[in-house]
Design a protein around this motif. Structure first.
Motif, PDB file in Angstrom:
ATOM      1  N   LEU A  16       0.990  -1.187   0.025  1.00 14.42           N
ATOM      2  CA  LEU A  16      -0.096  -0.038   0.086  1.00 14.42           C
ATOM      3  C   LEU A  16       0.986   1.219   0.020  1.00 14.42           C
ATOM      4  O   LEU A  16       1.754   1.387   0.810  1.00 14.42           O
ATOM      5  N   ASN A  17       0.674   2.384  -0.911  1.00 14.92           N
ATOM      6  CA  ASN A  17       1.479   3.407  -1.017  1.00 14.92           C
ATOM      7  C   ASN A  17       0.582   4.538  -1.290  1.00 14.92           C
ATOM      8  O   ASN A  17      -0.517   4.590  -2.030  1.00 14.92           O
ATOM      9  N   ILE A  18       0.671   5.455  -0.472  1.00 13.26           N
ATOM     10  CA  ILE A  18      -0.191   6.907  -0.229  1.00 13.26           C
ATOM     11  C   ILE A  18       0.791   7.792  -0.612  1.00 13.26           C
ATOM     12  O   ILE A  18       1.747   8.174  -0.102  1.00 13.26           O
ATOM     13  N   ASP A  19       0.032   8.451  -1.879  1.00 17.90           N
ATOM     14  CA  ASP A  19       0.941   9.779  -2.158  1.00 17.90           C
ATOM     15  C   ASP A  19      -0.125  10.986  -1.846  1.00 17.90           C
ATOM     16  O   ASP A  19      -0.837  11.332  -2.294  1.00 17.90           O
ATOM     17  N   ASN A  23      -2.552  13.176  -3.878  1.00 15.00           N
ATOM     18  CA  ASN A  23      -3.832  12.550  -3.460  1.00 15.00           C
ATOM     19  C   ASN A  23      -3.973  11.255  -4.199  1.00 15.00           C
ATOM     20  O   ASN A  23      -5.292  11.027  -5.052  1.00 15.00           O
ATOM     21  N   ARG A  24      -3.406  10.334  -4.219  1.00 19.00           N
ATOM     22  CA  ARG A  24      -3.158   8.984  -5.048  1.00 19.00           C
ATOM     23  C   ARG A  24      -2.974   7.998  -3.923  1.00 19.00           C
ATOM     24  O   ARG A  24      -2.027   7.949  -2.916  1.00 19.00           O
ATOM     25  N   LEU A  35      -6.265   8.141  -9.121  1.00 25.26           N
ATOM     26  CA  LEU A  35      -6.864   8.259  -7.742  1.00 25.26           C
ATOM     27  C   LEU A  35      -6.588   7.092  -7.022  1.00 25.26           C
ATOM     28  O   LEU A  35      -6.254   6.929  -5.801  1.00 25.26           O
ATOM     29  N   LEU A  36      -6.774   5.931  -7.940  1.00 24.94           N
ATOM     30  CA  LEU A  36      -6.732   4.342  -7.138  1.00 24.94           C
ATOM     31  C   LEU A  36      -6.017   3.706  -8.189  1.00 24.94           C
ATOM     32  O   LEU A  36      -6.844   3.622  -9.224  1.00 24.94           O
ATOM     33  N   GLN A  37      -5.079   3.031  -7.948  1.00 22.11           N
ATOM     34  CA  GLN A  37      -4.426   2.149  -9.017  1.00 22.11           C
ATOM     35  C   GLN A  37      -3.973   0.906  -8.280  1.00 22.11           C
ATOM     36  O   GLN A  37      -3.350   0.826  -7.168  1.00 22.11           O
ATOM     37  N   VAL A  38      -4.560  -0.095  -9.045  1.00 21.63           N
ATOM     38  CA  VAL A  38      -4.295  -1.394  -8.567  1.00 21.63           C
ATOM     39  C   VAL A  38      -3.453  -2.172  -9.437  1.00 21.63           C
ATOM     40  O   VAL A  38      -3.683  -2.299 -10.450  1.00 21.63           O
ATOM     41  N   GLY A  39      -2.190  -2.532  -8.880  1.00 26.03           N
ATOM     42  CA  GLY A  39      -1.226  -3.102  -9.808  1.00 26.03           C
ATOM     43  C   GLY A  39      -0.941  -2.277 -11.074  1.00 26.03           C
ATOM     44  O   GLY A  39      -0.937  -0.791 -11.015  1.00 26.03           O
ATOM     45  N   THR A  40      -0.740  -2.601 -12.265  1.00 22.34           N
ATOM     46  CA  THR A  40      -0.455  -1.888 -13.368  1.00 22.34           C
ATOM     47  C   THR A  40      -1.692  -1.982 -14.422  1.00 22.34           C
ATOM     48  O   THR A  40      -1.627  -1.497 -15.485  1.00 22.34           O
ATOM     49  N   TYR A  45     -10.311   6.676 -11.927  1.00 24.48           N
ATOM     50  CA  TYR A  45     -10.148   8.214 -11.913  1.00 24.48           C
ATOM     51  C   TYR A  45     -11.205   8.829 -11.332  1.00 24.48           C
ATOM     52  O   TYR A  45     -12.504   8.793 -12.213  1.00 24.48           O
ATOM     53  N   GLY A  46     -11.194   9.460 -10.252  1.00 27.05           N
ATOM     54  CA  GLY A  46     -12.355   9.546  -9.286  1.00 27.05           C
ATOM     55  C   GLY A  46     -13.049  11.059 -10.109  1.00 27.05           C
ATOM     56  O   GLY A  46     -14.386  11.032 -10.095  1.00 27.05           O
ATOM     57  N   ASN A  47     -12.209  11.791 -10.513  1.00 25.27           N
ATOM     58  CA  ASN A  47     -13.079  13.181 -10.949  1.00 25.27           C
ATOM     59  C   ASN A  47     -13.919  12.906 -12.205  1.00 25.27           C
ATOM     60  O   ASN A  47     -15.028  13.304 -12.497  1.00 25.27           O
ATOM     61  N   SER A  48     -13.374  12.127 -13.062  1.00 27.89           N
ATOM     62  CA  SER A  48     -14.192  12.105 -14.511  1.00 27.89           C
ATOM     63  C   SER A  48     -15.217  10.614 -14.337  1.00 27.89           C
ATOM     64  O   SER A  48     -15.809  10.454 -15.166  1.00 27.89           O
TER      65      SER A  48
END
Length: 326
Positions: A16-19, A23-24, A35-40, A45-48
């Motif tokens: 778990l990595n918090i930027d 805000n990622r 906004l949230l990425q799981v693996g590759t 994308y929260g806003n869109s």
């Protein structure tokens, strides 16, 4: 593995990595790009409101705004042809046209209108072809062919043909007909007309000096003048002239003629009464003496003459007479 070890690994950023700056949040990655990425493979994308993944699984029945793809099969019978605006890549949408169908059972493509050049073999036994069939190479049945196409063929075999305008033959070495060939206005060989027709009478033109087996004749005219008449003999219309006289005075003159032509004039007296014959000054007799023609009793005289001169200087005929032929 104890819970303490698991939490420790999460805190180290391997899972778990918090930027906080961007805000990622990243799961299984140390450099999240959404906004949230799981693996590759998965990004949110929260806003869109966009969810991106390499593959999706499960039911999409509740999804909206999706164009359903066409299901294609190799079945028989009438089928629709798929129409798409794409020229390359993956087809994402498709449509069909009710006027464009393909029947795999009869191998027939049907449409209301075909446009463009037709190449290859065009054959069939029914229907019609309209428009400009400029490149149709084979037609086993041309019934219903209309329009104004230019057609180039090798051989034509038929029962009858009607042409309007000029029919031109190129490199024709022989025309064979087992029936009557009719040329209503005439036949032209080379640059000039060879022969034509005046009603049922054939008219021939040109030089006939090379013809053999022809007996040349002369043209004749006949006159039956009334009493006390002046007869004008047309020298340009005939070479032999026949006059049947009537009692009274008859004066003979002439018009036309060509230098050097020979003419003959037969005078027949009436059976009753006397016809007195005189000649115009065109006729020149030996010694300048005009002969006295026979009188009455159906007597026959002959006047022969040659045209010596015609034109502005006046006509001169060198004449001689034979009288009272029995």
């Amino acid at each position: 593995m104890t819970r303490a070890v698991t939490l420790a690994e999460i805190a180290e950023g391997d899972i778990l990595n918090i930027d906080g700056t961007n805000n990622r949040i990243g799961i299984g990655t140390t450099n999240p790009q959404a906004l949230l990425q799981v693996g590759t493979g998965v990004s949110v994308y929260g806003n869109s409101g966009i969810v991106s993944a390499t593959k999706y699984y499960g039911s999409g029945a509740n999804l909206t705004g999706i164009t359903a793809g066409a299901t294609l099969s190799a079945g028989s019978g009438a089928q629709r042809v798929v129409v798409t605006s794409l020229t390359s890549g993956t087809m994402t949408s498709a449509a069909t046209d009710a006027e464009l169908t393909y029947n795999s059972g009869t191998n027939t493509l049907s449409a209301t209108t075909f446009s463009g050049a037709l190449t290859g073999n065009a054959s069939g036994s029914s229907g019609s072809c309209t428009g400009n069939s400029a490149t149709a190479t084979v037609a086993t049945n041309a019934q219903g062919l209309t329009g104004t196409p230019d057609i180039s063929v090798r051989n034509i075999t038929g029962v009858a043909a009607t042409f309007t305008g000029v029919l031109t033959y190129e490199d024709v070495t022989n025309i064979d007909s087992i029936g009557v060939v009719t040329a209503r206005a005439g036949v032209q060989v080379g640059s000039g007309q060879s022969f034509g027709a005046n009603g049922p009478t054939a008219i021939y033109y040109g030089d006939g000096s090379n013809l053999t087996g022809i007996a040349a004749g002369i043209s004749t005219t006949k006159y039956s003048p009334t009493a006390n008449a002046i007869i004008n003999i047309g020298l340009s219309t005939a070479q032999h002239h026949d006059l049947t006289l009537t009692a009274g005075i008859t004066t003979i003159t002439c018009s036309g003629g060509v230098f050097g032509e020979s003419h003959s004039l037969v005078l027949t007296q009436p059976s009753s009464g006397i016809a007195t014959v005189g000649f115009s000054t065109f006729f020149l007799f030996p010694s300048g003496a005009t002969p006295s023609m026979s009188e009455g009793g159906s007597k026959v005289d002959l006047v022969s003459f040659v045209v010596k001169r015609v034109g502005a200087g006046g006509t001169q005929l060198l004449a001689s007479a034979g009288l009272n032929y029995n």
